[in-house]
Design an enzyme around this catalytic site. Structure first.
Site, PDB file in Angstrom:
ATOM      1  N   LYS A  80       0.859  -1.193   0.000  1.00  0.00           N
ATOM      2  CA  LYS A  80       0.000   0.000   0.000  1.00  0.00           C
ATOM      3  C   LYS A  80       0.890   1.236   0.000  1.00  0.00           C
ATOM      4  O   LYS A  80       1.864   1.304   0.759  1.00  0.00           O
ATOM      5  CB  LYS A  80      -0.892  -0.033   1.247  1.00  0.00           C
ATOM      6  CG  LYS A  80      -1.910   1.092   1.317  1.00  0.00           C
ATOM      7  CD  LYS A  80      -2.815   0.951   2.555  1.00  0.00           C
ATOM      8  CE  LYS A  80      -3.901   2.009   2.572  1.00  0.00           C
ATOM      9  NZ  LYS A  80      -4.834   1.872   3.714  1.00  0.00           N
ATOM     10  N   SER A 160      -9.847   2.230   2.644  1.00  0.00           N
ATOM     11  CA  SER A 160      -8.937   2.927   1.771  1.00  0.00           C
ATOM     12  C   SER A 160      -7.977   2.027   1.006  1.00  0.00           C
ATOM     13  O   SER A 160      -7.411   2.461  -0.009  1.00  0.00           O
ATOM     14  CB  SER A 160      -8.107   3.919   2.598  1.00  0.00           C
ATOM     15  OG  SER A 160      -7.304   3.239   3.534  1.00  0.00           O
ATOM     16  N   SER A 184     -10.230  -0.023   6.906  1.00  0.00           N
ATOM     17  CA  SER A 184      -9.613   0.006   5.576  1.00  0.00           C
ATOM     18  C   SER A 184      -8.905  -1.252   5.111  1.00  0.00           C
ATOM     19  O   SER A 184      -8.497  -1.322   3.955  1.00  0.00           O
ATOM     20  CB  SER A 184      -8.624   1.161   5.488  1.00  0.00           C
ATOM     21  OG  SER A 184      -9.317   2.346   5.226  1.00  0.00           O
TER      22      SER A 184
HETATM   23  N1  GLN Z   1     -13.352   4.699   5.883  1.00  0.00           N
HETATM   24  C1  GLN Z   1     -12.732   5.147   7.095  1.00  0.00           C
HETATM   25  C2  GLN Z   1     -12.311   6.588   6.968  1.00  0.00           C
HETATM   26  O1  GLN Z   1     -12.473   7.139   5.920  1.00  0.00           O
HETATM   27  C3  GLN Z   1     -11.598   4.249   7.460  1.00  0.00           C
HETATM   28  C4  GLN Z   1     -10.367   4.545   6.742  1.00  0.00           C
HETATM   29  C5  GLN Z   1      -9.226   3.690   7.191  1.00  0.00           C
HETATM   30  O2  GLN Z   1      -9.404   2.700   7.884  1.00  0.00           O
HETATM   31  N2  GLN Z   1      -8.043   4.128   6.827  1.00  0.00           N
HETATM   32  O3  GLN Z   1     -11.831   7.155   7.918  1.00  0.00           O
END
Ligand code: GLN
Length: 494
Positions: A80, A160, A184
Protein backbone atom coordinates in the site's frame (compact mmCIF):
# COMPACT_ATOMS: atom_id res chain seq x y z
CA UNK A 1 0.11 -14.20 -21.72
CA UNK A 2 -0.54 -14.43 -17.99
CA UNK A 3 0.45 -17.77 -16.54
CA UNK A 4 -2.54 -18.16 -14.24
CA UNK A 5 -1.24 -21.46 -12.92
CA UNK A 6 1.35 -19.25 -11.21
CA UNK A 7 -0.78 -16.21 -10.37
CA UNK A 8 -3.52 -18.41 -8.89
CA UNK A 9 -1.19 -19.71 -6.21
CA UNK A 10 -1.60 -18.30 -2.72
CA UNK A 11 1.42 -17.48 -0.55
CA UNK A 12 1.51 -20.84 1.20
CA UNK A 13 1.07 -22.78 -2.04
CA UNK A 14 3.67 -20.73 -3.91
CA UNK A 15 6.15 -21.01 -1.05
CA UNK A 16 5.69 -24.77 -1.08
CA UNK A 17 6.14 -24.99 -4.86
CA UNK A 18 9.31 -22.87 -4.58
CA UNK A 19 10.71 -25.18 -1.93
CA UNK A 20 10.01 -28.23 -4.07
CA UNK A 21 11.64 -26.47 -7.05
CA UNK A 22 8.45 -26.92 -9.07
CA UNK A 23 8.59 -23.21 -9.88
CA UNK A 24 11.24 -20.50 -9.60
CA UNK A 25 10.87 -17.11 -7.97
CA UNK A 26 11.83 -15.43 -11.24
CA UNK A 27 9.06 -17.28 -13.12
CA UNK A 28 6.56 -16.39 -10.43
CA UNK A 29 7.53 -12.71 -10.43
CA UNK A 30 7.49 -12.55 -14.22
CA UNK A 31 3.96 -13.99 -14.28
CA UNK A 32 2.83 -11.19 -11.96
CA UNK A 33 4.63 -8.56 -14.00
CA UNK A 34 2.71 -9.69 -17.09
CA UNK A 35 -0.54 -9.70 -15.11
CA UNK A 36 0.19 -6.18 -13.86
CA UNK A 37 0.61 -4.95 -17.44
CA UNK A 38 -2.65 -6.57 -18.53
CA UNK A 39 -4.44 -5.34 -15.44
CA UNK A 40 -3.44 -1.68 -15.66
CA UNK A 41 -7.06 -0.77 -16.44
CA UNK A 42 -7.92 -1.54 -12.82
CA UNK A 43 -5.61 1.28 -11.69
CA UNK A 44 -4.33 -0.72 -8.73
CA UNK A 45 -0.65 0.32 -8.79
CA UNK A 46 0.53 3.90 -8.41
CA UNK A 47 4.14 2.81 -8.97
CA UNK A 48 5.36 -0.47 -10.47
CA UNK A 49 8.81 -1.53 -9.28
CA UNK A 50 9.43 -4.31 -11.76
CA UNK A 51 13.24 -3.96 -11.80
CA UNK A 52 13.40 -4.24 -8.04
CA UNK A 53 11.05 -7.21 -8.23
CA UNK A 54 13.20 -9.05 -10.76
CA UNK A 55 16.35 -8.43 -8.70
CA UNK A 56 14.57 -9.61 -5.57
CA UNK A 57 13.33 -12.74 -7.32
CA UNK A 58 16.81 -13.58 -8.57
CA UNK A 59 18.20 -13.23 -5.06
CA UNK A 60 15.38 -15.41 -3.77
CA UNK A 61 16.21 -18.17 -6.26
CA UNK A 62 19.85 -18.07 -5.12
CA UNK A 63 18.81 -18.38 -1.48
CA UNK A 64 16.42 -21.21 -2.30
CA UNK A 65 19.14 -23.03 -4.27
CA UNK A 66 21.40 -22.85 -1.22
CA UNK A 67 18.59 -24.19 0.95
CA UNK A 68 18.44 -20.84 2.74
CA UNK A 69 14.88 -19.88 1.84
CA UNK A 70 13.27 -17.64 4.45
CA UNK A 71 9.54 -17.76 5.35
CA UNK A 72 8.43 -15.50 2.47
CA UNK A 73 11.31 -16.20 0.10
CA UNK A 74 10.40 -15.26 -3.47
CA UNK A 75 6.78 -14.28 -2.78
CA UNK A 76 5.69 -11.24 -4.84
CA UNK A 77 3.78 -8.65 -2.82
CA UNK A 78 2.15 -5.30 -3.43
CA UNK A 79 2.66 -2.58 -0.82
CA UNK A 80 0.00 0.00 0.00
CA UNK A 81 1.45 3.36 -0.98
CA UNK A 82 1.18 4.58 2.60
CA UNK A 83 4.28 2.61 3.62
CA UNK A 84 7.56 4.44 3.16
CA UNK A 85 9.83 2.48 0.85
CA UNK A 86 13.45 3.57 0.64
CA UNK A 87 14.23 5.31 -2.65
CA UNK A 88 10.81 4.46 -4.10
CA UNK A 89 8.13 7.08 -4.67
CA UNK A 90 5.72 7.13 -1.71
CA UNK A 91 2.60 9.23 -2.31
CA UNK A 92 -0.15 8.34 0.20
CA UNK A 93 -2.21 8.94 -2.99
CA UNK A 94 -1.90 12.67 -2.32
CA UNK A 95 -0.73 15.41 -4.64
CA UNK A 96 1.03 17.01 -1.68
CA UNK A 97 3.63 14.22 -1.58
CA UNK A 98 4.56 14.63 -5.24
CA UNK A 99 8.00 13.28 -5.95
CA UNK A 100 8.63 12.16 -2.36
CA UNK A 101 11.18 9.32 -2.15
CA UNK A 102 11.80 8.40 1.49
CA UNK A 103 15.33 7.84 2.78
CA UNK A 104 14.14 4.97 4.93
CA UNK A 105 11.99 1.87 4.86
CA UNK A 106 8.93 1.31 7.07
CA UNK A 107 9.55 -1.34 9.71
CA UNK A 108 6.75 -3.58 8.46
CA UNK A 109 7.91 -3.59 4.83
CA UNK A 110 11.52 -4.06 6.03
CA UNK A 111 10.33 -7.13 7.97
CA UNK A 112 8.77 -8.54 4.79
CA UNK A 113 12.00 -8.04 2.80
CA UNK A 114 14.04 -9.53 5.69
CA UNK A 115 11.89 -12.65 5.29
CA UNK A 116 12.53 -12.88 1.55
CA UNK A 117 9.43 -11.26 -0.01
CA UNK A 118 9.68 -9.43 -3.34
CA UNK A 119 8.11 -5.99 -3.98
CA UNK A 120 6.05 -5.62 -7.19
CA UNK A 121 5.05 -2.02 -6.56
CA UNK A 122 3.09 0.51 -4.56
CA UNK A 123 -0.68 0.18 -4.45
CA UNK A 124 -3.39 2.79 -4.81
CA UNK A 125 -5.46 3.98 -1.84
CA UNK A 126 -7.72 6.79 -0.73
CA UNK A 127 -5.76 9.99 -0.15
CA UNK A 128 -4.00 9.60 3.23
CA UNK A 129 -6.20 6.51 3.72
CA UNK A 130 -9.31 8.65 4.17
CA UNK A 131 -12.21 6.96 2.46
CA UNK A 132 -14.09 3.74 1.84
CA UNK A 133 -13.97 3.53 -1.94
CA UNK A 134 -10.53 4.66 -3.16
CA UNK A 135 -12.29 7.53 -4.92
CA UNK A 136 -10.39 10.18 -2.93
CA UNK A 137 -7.05 9.11 -4.47
CA UNK A 138 -5.21 11.78 -6.43
CA UNK A 139 -4.34 8.97 -8.84
CA UNK A 140 -7.94 7.98 -9.59
CA UNK A 141 -10.13 5.16 -8.34
CA UNK A 142 -8.90 1.58 -8.15
CA UNK A 143 -11.50 -0.63 -9.83
CA UNK A 144 -12.97 -3.80 -8.36
CA UNK A 145 -12.41 -6.84 -10.63
CA UNK A 146 -15.93 -8.02 -9.71
CA UNK A 147 -19.05 -6.99 -11.64
CA UNK A 148 -22.74 -7.32 -10.84
CA UNK A 149 -24.47 -10.17 -12.70
CA UNK A 150 -25.19 -9.06 -16.26
CA UNK A 151 -24.05 -5.50 -15.60
CA UNK A 152 -20.77 -3.97 -16.58
CA UNK A 153 -20.87 -0.92 -14.26
CA UNK A 154 -17.41 -0.41 -12.73
CA UNK A 155 -17.55 -0.99 -8.98
CA UNK A 156 -15.35 0.30 -6.17
CA UNK A 157 -12.91 -2.09 -4.52
CA UNK A 158 -13.53 -0.53 -1.11
CA UNK A 159 -11.18 1.73 0.73
CA UNK A 160 -8.94 2.93 1.77
CA UNK A 161 -6.85 -0.12 0.77
CA UNK A 162 -8.72 -0.44 -2.54
CA UNK A 163 -5.61 -0.84 -4.70
CA UNK A 164 -4.48 -3.64 -2.40
CA UNK A 165 -7.83 -5.44 -2.40
CA UNK A 166 -8.36 -5.15 -6.17
CA UNK A 167 -4.81 -6.28 -6.94
CA UNK A 168 -5.02 -9.34 -4.67
CA UNK A 169 -8.46 -10.30 -5.99
CA UNK A 170 -7.47 -9.82 -9.65
CA UNK A 171 -4.21 -11.75 -9.33
CA UNK A 172 -1.93 -8.72 -9.76
CA UNK A 173 0.09 -9.65 -6.65
CA UNK A 174 0.14 -12.76 -4.46
CA UNK A 175 -0.85 -10.70 -1.42
CA UNK A 176 -0.63 -7.11 -0.24
CA UNK A 177 -0.20 -4.96 2.80
CA UNK A 178 -3.01 -2.73 3.98
CA UNK A 179 -3.65 -0.36 6.85
CA UNK A 180 -6.81 -0.14 8.90
CA UNK A 181 -7.80 2.97 10.85
CA UNK A 182 -11.56 2.43 10.79
CA UNK A 183 -11.96 -0.56 8.48
CA UNK A 184 -9.61 0.01 5.58
CA UNK A 185 -8.30 -3.55 5.50
CA UNK A 186 -11.52 -5.42 6.30
CA UNK A 187 -14.03 -3.44 4.21
CA UNK A 188 -12.07 -3.60 0.92
CA UNK A 189 -11.29 -7.28 1.61
CA UNK A 190 -15.02 -7.98 2.01
CA UNK A 191 -15.92 -6.08 -1.16
CA UNK A 192 -13.43 -8.03 -3.29
CA UNK A 193 -13.79 -11.54 -1.87
CA UNK A 194 -10.43 -11.77 -0.09
CA UNK A 195 -9.18 -12.11 3.51
CA UNK A 196 -8.18 -8.98 5.44
CA UNK A 197 -6.73 -9.00 8.95
CA UNK A 198 -6.39 -5.96 11.20
CA UNK A 199 -4.16 -6.99 14.10
CA UNK A 200 -4.38 -5.59 17.63
CA UNK A 201 -3.19 -2.01 18.00
CA UNK A 202 0.51 -2.35 18.83
CA UNK A 203 1.06 -5.70 17.09
CA UNK A 204 2.74 -4.18 14.01
CA UNK A 205 5.02 -1.18 14.09
CA UNK A 206 3.63 2.04 12.64
CA UNK A 207 7.13 3.40 12.06
CA UNK A 208 7.52 4.61 8.50
CA UNK A 209 3.81 4.31 7.68
CA UNK A 210 2.34 7.71 6.78
CA UNK A 211 0.19 8.63 9.80
CA UNK A 212 -3.55 9.20 9.49
CA UNK A 213 -4.94 8.80 13.03
CA UNK A 214 -2.11 7.53 15.19
CA UNK A 215 -4.18 5.98 17.98
CA UNK A 216 -6.19 3.92 15.46
CA UNK A 217 -3.84 3.05 12.55
CA UNK A 218 -2.68 -0.57 12.21
CA UNK A 219 -0.89 -2.43 9.44
CA UNK A 220 -2.10 -5.84 8.33
CA UNK A 221 -2.14 -8.45 5.54
CA UNK A 222 -4.64 -8.74 2.65
CA UNK A 223 -4.53 -12.20 1.13
CA UNK A 224 -6.46 -14.86 -0.77
CA UNK A 225 -6.71 -17.23 2.21
CA UNK A 226 -6.63 -17.34 5.98
CA UNK A 227 -3.45 -19.43 5.88
CA UNK A 228 -1.76 -16.74 3.78
CA UNK A 229 -2.80 -14.03 6.25
CA UNK A 230 -1.38 -16.10 9.12
CA UNK A 231 1.94 -16.57 7.32
CA UNK A 232 2.25 -12.93 6.32
CA UNK A 233 1.26 -11.41 9.67
CA UNK A 234 3.95 -13.41 11.46
CA UNK A 235 6.57 -11.61 9.35
CA UNK A 236 4.94 -8.18 9.59
CA UNK A 237 4.41 -8.22 13.37
CA UNK A 238 6.83 -7.73 16.22
CA UNK A 239 8.20 -5.20 18.64
CA UNK A 240 9.96 -2.15 17.24
CA UNK A 241 11.79 0.31 19.48
CA UNK A 242 11.08 2.99 16.83
CA UNK A 243 7.34 2.87 17.64
CA UNK A 244 6.63 3.46 21.32
CA UNK A 245 3.14 1.95 20.91
CA UNK A 246 4.42 -1.31 19.46
CA UNK A 247 4.16 -4.01 22.07
CA UNK A 248 7.01 -6.22 23.20
CA UNK A 249 5.32 -9.60 23.33
CA UNK A 250 5.95 -12.81 21.47
CA UNK A 251 4.45 -13.24 17.99
CA UNK A 252 2.92 -16.73 17.93
CA UNK A 253 3.12 -19.14 15.03
CA UNK A 254 -0.26 -18.22 13.54
CA UNK A 255 0.02 -20.82 10.80
CA UNK A 256 -0.31 -23.54 13.45
CA UNK A 257 -3.82 -22.22 14.27
CA UNK A 258 -5.15 -22.60 10.73
CA UNK A 259 -7.44 -25.62 10.51
CA UNK A 260 -7.46 -25.96 14.33
CA UNK A 261 -10.63 -27.03 16.13
CA UNK A 262 -13.21 -24.50 17.32
CA UNK A 263 -14.91 -27.06 19.55
CA UNK A 264 -16.11 -25.30 22.67
CA UNK A 265 -15.10 -21.87 21.37
CA UNK A 266 -17.55 -19.28 22.71
CA UNK A 267 -18.70 -17.00 19.90
CA UNK A 268 -20.56 -13.82 20.79
CA UNK A 269 -23.33 -12.40 18.58
CA UNK A 270 -23.83 -8.70 19.35
CA UNK A 271 -27.50 -7.80 19.10
CA UNK A 272 -26.70 -4.12 18.46
CA UNK A 273 -25.12 -5.02 15.11
CA UNK A 274 -28.58 -5.76 13.67
CA UNK A 275 -28.85 -2.25 12.33
CA UNK A 276 -31.90 -0.74 10.66
CA UNK A 277 -31.96 -1.05 6.92
CA UNK A 278 -29.42 -3.87 6.76
CA UNK A 279 -30.21 -5.94 3.65
CA UNK A 280 -31.83 -9.29 4.43
CA UNK A 281 -29.07 -11.13 2.57
CA UNK A 282 -26.39 -9.70 4.88
CA UNK A 283 -28.42 -10.81 7.87
CA UNK A 284 -28.90 -14.24 6.29
CA UNK A 285 -25.17 -14.63 5.71
CA UNK A 286 -24.51 -13.71 9.32
CA UNK A 287 -26.96 -16.44 10.40
CA UNK A 288 -25.20 -18.84 8.03
CA UNK A 289 -21.89 -17.99 9.73
CA UNK A 290 -23.44 -18.69 13.12
CA UNK A 291 -24.65 -22.07 11.86
CA UNK A 292 -21.25 -22.93 10.37
CA UNK A 293 -19.47 -22.26 13.66
CA UNK A 294 -22.15 -24.10 15.63
CA UNK A 295 -21.80 -27.12 13.34
CA UNK A 296 -18.04 -27.01 13.91
CA UNK A 297 -18.64 -27.33 17.66
CA UNK A 298 -18.60 -23.69 18.79
CA UNK A 299 -20.97 -22.39 21.42
CA UNK A 300 -23.04 -19.38 20.32
CA UNK A 301 -23.73 -16.71 22.95
CA UNK A 302 -25.96 -13.67 22.52
CA UNK A 303 -24.08 -10.59 23.76
CA UNK A 304 -24.66 -6.88 24.10
CA UNK A 305 -22.32 -4.05 23.10
CA UNK A 306 -24.60 -1.23 24.26
CA UNK A 307 -22.57 1.74 23.02
CA UNK A 308 -22.23 0.50 19.43
CA UNK A 309 -24.45 3.23 18.00
CA UNK A 310 -22.00 5.88 19.22
CA UNK A 311 -18.93 4.29 17.65
CA UNK A 312 -19.23 5.88 14.23
CA UNK A 313 -19.85 9.44 15.49
CA UNK A 314 -16.99 9.09 17.99
CA UNK A 315 -14.67 7.77 15.27
CA UNK A 316 -15.52 10.66 12.96
CA UNK A 317 -14.40 13.06 15.70
CA UNK A 318 -11.29 11.25 16.95
CA UNK A 319 -9.92 10.30 13.51
CA UNK A 320 -10.19 13.80 11.96
CA UNK A 321 -8.80 15.36 15.16
CA UNK A 322 -5.67 13.23 14.97
CA UNK A 323 -5.48 13.65 11.19
CA UNK A 324 -5.61 17.43 11.45
CA UNK A 325 -2.59 17.42 13.69
CA UNK A 326 -0.69 14.71 11.75
CA UNK A 327 -1.26 16.51 8.46
CA UNK A 328 0.05 19.82 9.77
CA UNK A 329 3.53 18.66 8.70
CA UNK A 330 2.69 18.97 5.00
CA UNK A 331 3.56 22.59 4.47
CA UNK A 332 5.77 22.60 1.39
CA UNK A 333 8.96 23.17 3.40
CA UNK A 334 10.66 19.80 3.67
CA UNK A 335 9.23 17.50 1.03
CA UNK A 336 6.64 17.04 -1.66
CA UNK A 337 4.76 19.78 -3.42
CA UNK A 338 5.59 23.48 -3.01
CA UNK A 339 3.42 26.27 -4.39
CA UNK A 340 5.17 29.62 -4.06
CA UNK A 341 3.64 32.63 -2.33
CA UNK A 342 4.65 36.18 -1.46
CA UNK A 343 5.72 35.09 2.04
CA UNK A 344 6.03 31.93 4.10
CA UNK A 345 2.40 31.91 5.26
CA UNK A 346 1.10 32.29 1.74
CA UNK A 347 3.43 29.53 0.56
CA UNK A 348 1.93 27.22 3.23
CA UNK A 349 -1.58 28.19 2.21
CA UNK A 350 -1.02 27.79 -1.50
CA UNK A 351 0.74 24.45 -1.03
CA UNK A 352 -1.97 23.01 1.19
CA UNK A 353 -4.78 24.38 -0.97
CA UNK A 354 -3.29 22.80 -4.09
CA UNK A 355 -1.92 19.65 -2.45
CA UNK A 356 -4.88 18.29 -0.48
CA UNK A 357 -8.07 16.92 -2.00
CA UNK A 358 -11.60 17.71 -0.79
CA UNK A 359 -12.00 14.81 1.63
CA UNK A 360 -8.67 15.56 3.31
CA UNK A 361 -9.62 19.22 3.62
CA UNK A 362 -12.97 18.23 5.12
CA UNK A 363 -11.18 16.12 7.76
CA UNK A 364 -8.65 18.84 8.57
CA UNK A 365 -11.51 21.32 9.03
CA UNK A 366 -13.56 18.97 11.22
CA UNK A 367 -10.50 17.93 13.21
CA UNK A 368 -9.33 21.47 13.83
CA UNK A 369 -12.84 22.49 14.83
CA UNK A 370 -13.35 19.70 17.39
CA UNK A 371 -9.98 20.43 18.96
CA UNK A 372 -10.48 24.18 19.16
CA UNK A 373 -10.97 26.04 22.44
CA UNK A 374 -14.65 26.07 23.32
CA UNK A 375 -15.47 22.92 21.32
CA UNK A 376 -12.84 20.56 22.71
CA UNK A 377 -15.00 19.58 25.70
CA UNK A 378 -18.20 19.33 23.70
CA UNK A 379 -16.79 17.12 20.95
CA UNK A 380 -13.29 15.75 21.38
CA UNK A 381 -13.41 14.99 25.11
CA UNK A 382 -16.91 13.47 24.73
CA UNK A 383 -15.72 11.29 21.86
CA UNK A 384 -12.80 10.08 23.98
CA UNK A 385 -15.22 9.22 26.79
CA UNK A 386 -17.41 7.30 24.36
CA UNK A 387 -14.33 5.49 23.15
CA UNK A 388 -13.62 4.34 26.70
CA UNK A 389 -17.18 3.06 27.05
CA UNK A 390 -16.90 1.14 23.79
CA UNK A 391 -13.70 -0.48 25.03
CA UNK A 392 -15.47 -1.41 28.27
CA UNK A 393 -18.36 -2.96 26.33
CA UNK A 394 -15.87 -5.30 24.67
CA UNK A 395 -14.07 -6.06 27.96
CA UNK A 396 -17.38 -7.09 29.49
CA UNK A 397 -18.37 -9.16 26.46
CA UNK A 398 -15.02 -10.96 26.43
CA UNK A 399 -15.64 -12.18 29.98
CA UNK A 400 -18.17 -14.59 28.50
CA UNK A 401 -16.98 -15.13 24.91
CA UNK A 402 -13.69 -15.82 23.07
CA UNK A 403 -14.54 -14.06 19.82
CA UNK A 404 -17.35 -12.03 18.27
CA UNK A 405 -18.97 -12.72 14.89
CA UNK A 406 -20.60 -9.97 12.78
CA UNK A 407 -20.90 -8.93 9.16
CA UNK A 408 -17.95 -6.92 7.84
CA UNK A 409 -20.00 -4.39 5.87
CA UNK A 410 -23.67 -3.49 5.57
CA UNK A 411 -23.61 -4.00 1.76
CA UNK A 412 -21.52 -5.43 -1.05
CA UNK A 413 -19.50 -3.32 -3.51
CA UNK A 414 -21.20 -0.22 -4.95
CA UNK A 415 -20.72 1.59 -8.24
CA UNK A 416 -17.98 4.15 -8.81
CA UNK A 417 -19.54 7.57 -8.16
CA UNK A 418 -22.66 6.18 -6.47
CA UNK A 419 -21.76 7.49 -3.01
CA UNK A 420 -19.00 9.94 -3.83
CA UNK A 421 -21.15 13.02 -3.18
CA UNK A 422 -22.65 11.80 0.06
CA UNK A 423 -20.00 11.66 2.79
CA UNK A 424 -22.42 10.41 5.45
CA UNK A 425 -23.57 7.40 3.43
CA UNK A 426 -19.89 6.74 2.67
CA UNK A 427 -19.04 6.87 6.39
CA UNK A 428 -21.79 4.29 7.09
CA UNK A 429 -19.65 1.66 5.36
CA UNK A 430 -17.60 1.55 8.55
CA UNK A 431 -20.42 0.89 10.97
CA UNK A 432 -19.27 -2.67 11.80
CA UNK A 433 -15.53 -2.14 11.51
CA UNK A 434 -14.87 1.06 13.49
CA UNK A 435 -15.58 -0.34 17.00
CA UNK A 436 -12.58 -2.71 16.83
CA UNK A 437 -10.29 0.22 15.97
CA UNK A 438 -11.63 2.37 18.79
CA UNK A 439 -10.98 -0.51 21.20
CA UNK A 440 -7.63 -1.53 19.63
CA UNK A 441 -8.85 -5.10 19.08
CA UNK A 442 -7.82 -7.52 16.33
CA UNK A 443 -10.41 -8.38 13.67
CA UNK A 444 -10.47 -10.36 10.44
CA UNK A 445 -12.79 -10.42 7.44
CA UNK A 446 -13.32 -13.69 5.57
CA UNK A 447 -15.15 -14.02 2.24
CA UNK A 448 -18.29 -15.98 3.04
CA UNK A 449 -20.71 -15.77 0.13
CA UNK A 450 -22.16 -13.79 -2.76
CA UNK A 451 -25.07 -11.38 -2.65
CA UNK A 452 -28.03 -11.54 -5.04
CA UNK A 453 -26.06 -9.50 -7.58
CA UNK A 454 -23.19 -11.96 -7.51
CA UNK A 455 -20.88 -9.77 -5.41
CA UNK A 456 -18.79 -11.01 -2.48
CA UNK A 457 -19.76 -10.44 1.16
CA UNK A 458 -17.54 -10.93 4.19
CA UNK A 459 -17.97 -12.09 7.74
CA UNK A 460 -15.94 -10.47 10.48
CA UNK A 461 -14.49 -11.95 13.65
CA UNK A 462 -13.32 -9.64 16.43
CA UNK A 463 -10.94 -10.96 19.10
CA UNK A 464 -9.44 -10.15 22.46
CA UNK A 465 -6.35 -7.94 22.62
CA UNK A 466 -3.39 -9.76 21.09
CA UNK A 467 -5.42 -12.92 20.53
CA UNK A 468 -5.05 -13.02 16.75
CA UNK A 469 -4.42 -16.76 17.14
CA UNK A 470 -8.06 -17.49 18.03
CA UNK A 471 -9.20 -15.34 15.11
CA UNK A 472 -7.12 -17.37 12.66
CA UNK A 473 -8.60 -20.59 14.05
CA UNK A 474 -12.21 -19.38 13.86
CA UNK A 475 -11.68 -17.68 10.50
CA UNK A 476 -10.32 -20.85 9.00
CA UNK A 477 -13.39 -22.75 10.25
CA UNK A 478 -15.59 -20.23 8.42
CA UNK A 479 -13.37 -20.38 5.36
CA UNK A 480 -13.65 -24.14 5.05
CA UNK A 481 -17.39 -24.17 5.71
CA UNK A 482 -18.01 -21.37 3.19
CA UNK A 483 -15.89 -22.98 0.48
CA UNK A 484 -15.72 -19.63 -1.28
CA UNK A 485 -14.16 -20.34 -4.67
CA UNK A 486 -15.94 -17.79 -6.88
CA UNK A 487 -13.59 -15.79 -9.07
CA UNK A 488 -13.98 -12.15 -10.04
CA UNK A 489 -15.36 -11.29 -13.47
CA UNK A 490 -12.12 -9.66 -14.58
CA UNK A 491 -9.54 -12.38 -14.41
CA UNK A 492 -6.82 -12.93 -16.92
CA UNK A 493 -7.09 -16.37 -18.50
CA UNK A 494 -3.93 -16.68 -20.54
N1 GLN B 1 -13.35 4.70 5.88
C1 GLN B 1 -12.73 5.15 7.09
C2 GLN B 1 -12.31 6.59 6.97
O1 GLN B 1 -12.47 7.14 5.92
C3 GLN B 1 -11.60 4.25 7.46
C4 GLN B 1 -10.37 4.54 6.74
C5 GLN B 1 -9.23 3.69 7.19
O2 GLN B 1 -9.40 2.70 7.88
N2 GLN B 1 -8.04 4.13 6.83
O3 GLN B 1 -11.83 7.16 7.92
Amino acid sequence: MVDTTLTSLGLVEARDALDKKEISAVELTDAYITAMEKGRGLNTYITETTDLAREGAKRADENLAKGEGKPLEGLPLGIKDLYCTEGVLTTAASHILDGYKPHYESTVSANLWRDGAVMLGKLNLDEFAMGSSNETSFYGTAINPWRRNGDDTPLVAGGSSGGSSAAVAAGLCAAATGTDTGGSIRQPAALTGIVGMKPSYGRCSRWGIVAFASSLDQAGPMTRSVADAALMLRSMAGHDPMDSTSVDIEVPDYTAEVGGSVKGLRVGIPKEYRVDGMPAEVDALWQQGIDWLKDAGAEIVEISLPHTQYALPAYYIVAPAEASSNLARYDGVRYGLREDGKDLIEMYQNTRAAGFGDEVKRRVLIGTYVLSAGYYDAYYRKAQQVRTLIGQDFDTAFESVDTILAPTTPTGAFGVGEKADDPVSMYLNDVFTVPANLAGLPAISVPAGLDSQGLPLGLQLIGKHFDEATLFRAASAIESAAGFTAKPTVWWEG
